[in-house]
Design an enzyme around this catalytic site. Sequence first.
Site, short mmCIF file in Angstrom:
data_model
loop_
_atom_site.label_atom_id
_atom_site.label_comp_id
_atom_site.label_asym_id
_atom_site.label_seq_id
_atom_site.Cartn_x
_atom_site.Cartn_y
_atom_site.Cartn_z
N LYS A 13 26.22 97.10 28.99
CA LYS A 13 27.30 98.18 29.41
C LYS A 13 28.02 97.33 30.74
O LYS A 13 29.40 97.14 30.52
CB LYS A 13 27.05 99.39 29.93
CG LYS A 13 26.31 100.22 28.90
CD LYS A 13 25.77 101.72 29.61
CE LYS A 13 24.98 101.61 30.77
NZ LYS A 13 23.62 101.11 30.66
N ARG A 88 25.71 110.18 31.57
CA ARG A 88 24.43 110.07 30.98
C ARG A 88 23.76 111.08 30.32
O ARG A 88 22.64 111.14 29.75
CB ARG A 88 23.52 109.59 32.08
CG ARG A 88 23.87 108.34 33.31
CD ARG A 88 23.46 107.15 32.11
NE ARG A 88 22.46 106.41 32.84
CZ ARG A 88 22.88 105.54 33.58
NH1 ARG A 88 24.07 105.10 34.11
NH2 ARG A 88 21.86 104.42 34.27
N ARG A 127 17.40 89.40 34.44
CA ARG A 127 18.67 89.86 34.75
C ARG A 127 18.82 89.07 36.31
O ARG A 127 18.14 89.38 36.99
CB ARG A 127 19.41 91.10 34.67
CG ARG A 127 20.48 91.43 35.41
CD ARG A 127 21.20 92.73 35.12
NE ARG A 127 20.27 93.58 35.51
CZ ARG A 127 20.53 95.01 35.03
NH1 ARG A 127 21.77 95.32 34.54
NH2 ARG A 127 19.77 96.10 35.52
N ARG A 160 17.88 92.98 40.64
CA ARG A 160 17.85 94.20 41.03
C ARG A 160 16.64 94.92 41.60
O ARG A 160 15.71 94.43 40.96
CB ARG A 160 18.60 95.30 40.38
CG ARG A 160 20.28 95.40 40.59
CD ARG A 160 20.77 95.88 39.36
NE ARG A 160 20.35 97.28 38.86
CZ ARG A 160 20.87 97.79 37.80
NH1 ARG A 160 22.13 97.45 37.46
NH2 ARG A 160 20.34 99.07 37.61
N ARG A 171 12.90 103.78 33.39
CA ARG A 171 14.28 103.75 33.00
C ARG A 171 14.54 104.05 31.66
O ARG A 171 15.22 104.67 30.93
CB ARG A 171 15.19 102.86 33.51
CG ARG A 171 15.47 103.04 34.94
CD ARG A 171 15.95 101.71 35.65
NE ARG A 171 17.01 100.84 35.27
CZ ARG A 171 17.07 99.56 35.41
NH1 ARG A 171 16.24 98.93 35.61
NH2 ARG A 171 18.33 99.21 34.83
P1 AP5 Z 1 24.09 94.57 31.68
O1 AP5 Z 1 25.31 94.09 31.31
O2 AP5 Z 1 23.64 94.43 33.14
O3 AP5 Z 1 23.39 95.99 31.16
P2 AP5 Z 1 23.66 97.22 31.71
O4 AP5 Z 1 23.77 98.32 30.51
O5 AP5 Z 1 24.83 97.33 32.61
O6 AP5 Z 1 22.34 97.67 32.26
P3 AP5 Z 1 21.90 98.37 33.74
O7 AP5 Z 1 20.45 98.14 33.85
O8 AP5 Z 1 22.87 98.16 34.67
O9 AP5 Z 1 22.20 99.78 33.34
P4 AP5 Z 1 21.39 101.06 33.90
O10 AP5 Z 1 21.96 102.20 33.20
O11 AP5 Z 1 19.92 100.99 33.79
O12 AP5 Z 1 21.72 100.87 35.37
P5 AP5 Z 1 22.84 101.38 36.48
O13 AP5 Z 1 23.14 100.45 37.33
O14 AP5 Z 1 24.01 102.08 35.49
O15 AP5 Z 1 22.82 93.54 30.84
C1 AP5 Z 1 21.44 93.36 31.04
C2 AP5 Z 1 20.92 91.93 31.03
O16 AP5 Z 1 21.16 91.55 29.69
C3 AP5 Z 1 21.73 91.16 31.83
O17 AP5 Z 1 21.07 89.97 32.22
C4 AP5 Z 1 22.78 90.51 30.73
O18 AP5 Z 1 22.98 88.88 31.09
C5 AP5 Z 1 22.08 90.51 29.52
N1 AP5 Z 1 22.59 90.67 28.34
C6 AP5 Z 1 23.91 91.46 28.24
N2 AP5 Z 1 24.47 91.49 26.92
C7 AP5 Z 1 23.68 90.67 26.26
C8 AP5 Z 1 23.46 90.27 24.82
N3 AP5 Z 1 24.58 90.75 23.96
N4 AP5 Z 1 22.52 89.25 24.43
C9 AP5 Z 1 21.74 88.86 25.38
N5 AP5 Z 1 21.66 89.40 26.51
C10 AP5 Z 1 22.57 90.14 27.08
O19 AP5 Z 1 22.24 102.66 36.92
C11 AP5 Z 1 21.19 102.29 38.17
C12 AP5 Z 1 20.57 103.58 38.45
O20 AP5 Z 1 21.70 104.34 39.23
C13 AP5 Z 1 20.07 104.66 37.40
O21 AP5 Z 1 18.66 104.35 37.19
C14 AP5 Z 1 20.12 106.09 38.07
O22 AP5 Z 1 19.18 106.23 38.86
C15 AP5 Z 1 21.39 105.98 38.66
N6 AP5 Z 1 22.59 106.44 37.89
C16 AP5 Z 1 23.57 105.50 37.48
N7 AP5 Z 1 24.44 106.45 37.04
C17 AP5 Z 1 24.23 107.53 36.77
C18 AP5 Z 1 24.66 108.93 36.25
N8 AP5 Z 1 25.61 108.92 35.47
N9 AP5 Z 1 23.72 109.96 36.50
C19 AP5 Z 1 22.62 109.79 37.04
N10 AP5 Z 1 22.01 108.75 37.69
C20 AP5 Z 1 22.92 107.62 37.64
MG MG Z 2 25.01 97.99 34.60
#
Ligand code: AP5
Ligand code: MG
Length: 216
Positions: A13, A88, A127, A160, A171
């Site tokens: 994402k 989410r 990552r 991270r 997660r």
């Molecule tokens: P990346 O693009 O970083 O993936 P992502 O989907 O953004 O993953 P996140 O870990 O950021 O999602 P998340 O939902 O766990 O965390 P968030 O920060 O939103 O890609 C991942 C890796 O894969 C990278 O190394 C990239 O290079 C690689 N990659 C990407 N595309 C690729 C491809 N096509 N092929 C190969 N490799 C690839 O949330 C963090 C925390 O915040 C949550 O755990 C929760 O506690 C809280 N939170 C956030 N939003 C909410 C909400 N709406 N409600 C409640 N809690 C929330």
């Molecule tokens: Mg992200």
Amino acid sequence: MYLILLGAPGSGKGTQAKVLAERFNWLHLSTGDMLREAVAAGTELGKTAKGFMDSGSLVPDELVIAMLVERIGQPDAVEGFVLDGFPRNLPQAKALDEALTAAGKSIDLALEISVPDEDLVKRLGGRWICRDCGAIYHELFSPPSVAGKCDKCGGELYQRDDDTPETVRSRLEKQRPPADMIEHYRNSGHLKVIDGTQDVSKVTEDLIQAIDAKGK
Ligand code: AP5
Ligand code: MG
């Protein structure tokens, strides 16, 4: 354009939201980034959110919804945005619908980036993120030219706190997009599922095709 990117942790994402925001000059809003900023700044929200984030759980809806609704009410969000990490679950999706409806707007597209669990574990474990510009790398799939250093700005790369094997497992158990939320967008005709196992550039291509098909 009011666009949502849905997908499990590590589905890409953030990677794709950055590309789309740059290409179309859209505002990129990541609730994960907003919460990490609140934690770093030591705000009340950040202090409460930290425990949930560290254990791989979702931060309570009322806190995240209030944060997001306040943010999309700001002037720079009037023309639209690409949402990364919100909604989410179904209550968050409904809260977003309500906030947009109240402003006379609505969602245009919900794009789900679909990736199986075994790929997600590998992606999150490898990552690395730039401390200065937020660029996202992977030590195998998209490594920086020099280990530990950002290609774009020269900043330091870090991993991270929640990318440890234990938290990643939690997660993935707790944070896959729930079926009722996906149904919500399917029923409203806004859902498009994209194969997220392809190369980053091919995933981008498919996302852009779906956006173009929307004709906005
Ligand atoms: P990346 O693009 O970083 O993936 P992502 O989907 O953004 O993953 P996140 O870990 O950021 O999602 P998340 O939902 O766990 O965390 P968030 O920060 O939103 O890609 C991942 C890796 O894969 C990278 O190394 C990239 O290079 C690689 N990659 C990407 N595309 C690729 C491809 N096509 N092929 C190969 N490799 C690839 O949330 C963090 C925390 O915040 C949550 O755990 C929760 O506690 C809280 N939170 C956030 N939003 C909410 C909400 N709406 N409600 C409640 N809690 C929330
Ligand atoms: Mg992200």
